[in-house]
Design a protein around this motif. Structure first.
Motif, short mmCIF file in Angstrom:
data_model
loop_
_atom_site.label_atom_id
_atom_site.label_comp_id
_atom_site.label_asym_id
_atom_site.label_seq_id
_atom_site.Cartn_x
_atom_site.Cartn_y
_atom_site.Cartn_z
N LEU A 26 52.39 121.84 42.52
CA LEU A 26 52.06 122.96 41.62
C LEU A 26 51.60 124.19 42.38
O LEU A 26 51.80 125.31 41.93
CB LEU A 26 50.98 122.54 40.62
CG LEU A 26 51.41 121.54 39.55
CD1 LEU A 26 50.23 121.21 38.64
CD2 LEU A 26 52.58 122.06 38.74
N GLN A 27 50.99 124.01 43.54
CA GLN A 27 50.51 125.14 44.35
C GLN A 27 51.52 125.52 45.43
O GLN A 27 51.19 126.30 46.33
CB GLN A 27 49.17 124.79 45.00
CG GLN A 27 48.08 124.39 44.02
CD GLN A 27 47.70 125.53 43.10
OE1 GLN A 27 47.59 126.67 43.53
NE2 GLN A 27 47.53 125.23 41.83
N SER A 41 49.56 113.81 43.05
CA SER A 41 49.80 115.20 42.70
C SER A 41 50.94 115.32 41.69
O SER A 41 51.86 114.50 41.69
CB SER A 41 50.15 116.01 43.96
OG SER A 41 50.37 117.37 43.63
N ILE A 42 50.84 116.34 40.86
CA ILE A 42 51.92 116.67 39.92
C ILE A 42 52.97 117.47 40.68
O ILE A 42 52.63 118.32 41.51
CB ILE A 42 51.36 117.49 38.74
CG1 ILE A 42 50.36 116.66 37.94
CG2 ILE A 42 52.50 117.97 37.84
CD1 ILE A 42 49.62 117.45 36.88
N LEU A 43 54.22 117.22 40.36
CA LEU A 43 55.32 117.98 40.96
C LEU A 43 55.94 118.90 39.92
O LEU A 43 56.02 118.55 38.75
CB LEU A 43 56.40 117.03 41.50
CG LEU A 43 55.94 116.01 42.53
CD1 LEU A 43 57.09 115.10 42.92
CD2 LEU A 43 55.36 116.71 43.76
N GLN A 44 56.35 120.07 40.36
CA GLN A 44 57.02 121.02 39.47
C GLN A 44 58.51 121.05 39.79
O GLN A 44 58.97 120.37 40.72
CB GLN A 44 56.42 122.40 39.61
CG GLN A 44 56.62 123.03 40.97
CD GLN A 44 56.00 124.41 41.05
OE1 GLN A 44 55.51 124.95 40.06
NE2 GLN A 44 56.02 125.00 42.23
N LYS A 45 59.25 121.84 39.05
CA LYS A 45 60.69 121.97 39.29
C LYS A 45 60.92 122.47 40.71
O LYS A 45 60.25 123.41 41.16
CB LYS A 45 61.30 122.94 38.29
CG LYS A 45 62.80 123.08 38.44
CD LYS A 45 63.39 123.97 37.37
CE LYS A 45 64.90 124.06 37.57
NZ LYS A 45 65.55 124.81 36.49
N GLY A 59 60.53 117.85 37.60
CA GLY A 59 59.08 117.63 37.67
C GLY A 59 58.81 116.16 37.92
O GLY A 59 59.73 115.35 38.03
#
Length: 77
Positions: A26-27, A41-45, A59
């Motif tokens: 995300l960052q 951790s969360i993953l984004q596109k 994601g």
């Protein structure tokens, strides 16, 4: 070496040993190498890169623990 497992709702996309994994957090993108600190951790596109492979994703999540990297992703078609 890292033990990498990538799963999507459809199937296991990859399982095996890799030297590094680059994921779209995300960052921003971050790299996972041998002996990385434990993390969830969360993953984004973006694109997951491992060895010479690239996998576009919409994601998901990544977990790293004791040189085992687990990705649960939604694959971009």
């Amino acid at each position: 070496m890292l033990q990498l497992k990538i799963v999507s709702p459809e199937k296991v996309e990859f399982t095996g040993e890799v030297e590094r994994v680059l994921v779209p957090g995300l960052q921003g993108q971050f790299e996972i190498l041998n002996n990385h600190a434990p993390i969830i951790s969360i993953l984004q596109k973006g694109v997951v890169e491992y060895d010479k492979e690239q996998l576009p994703i919409l994601g998901g999540f990544v977990e790293v623990q004791k040189n085992v990297v687990s990705l649960c992703i939604e694959k971009e078609e």
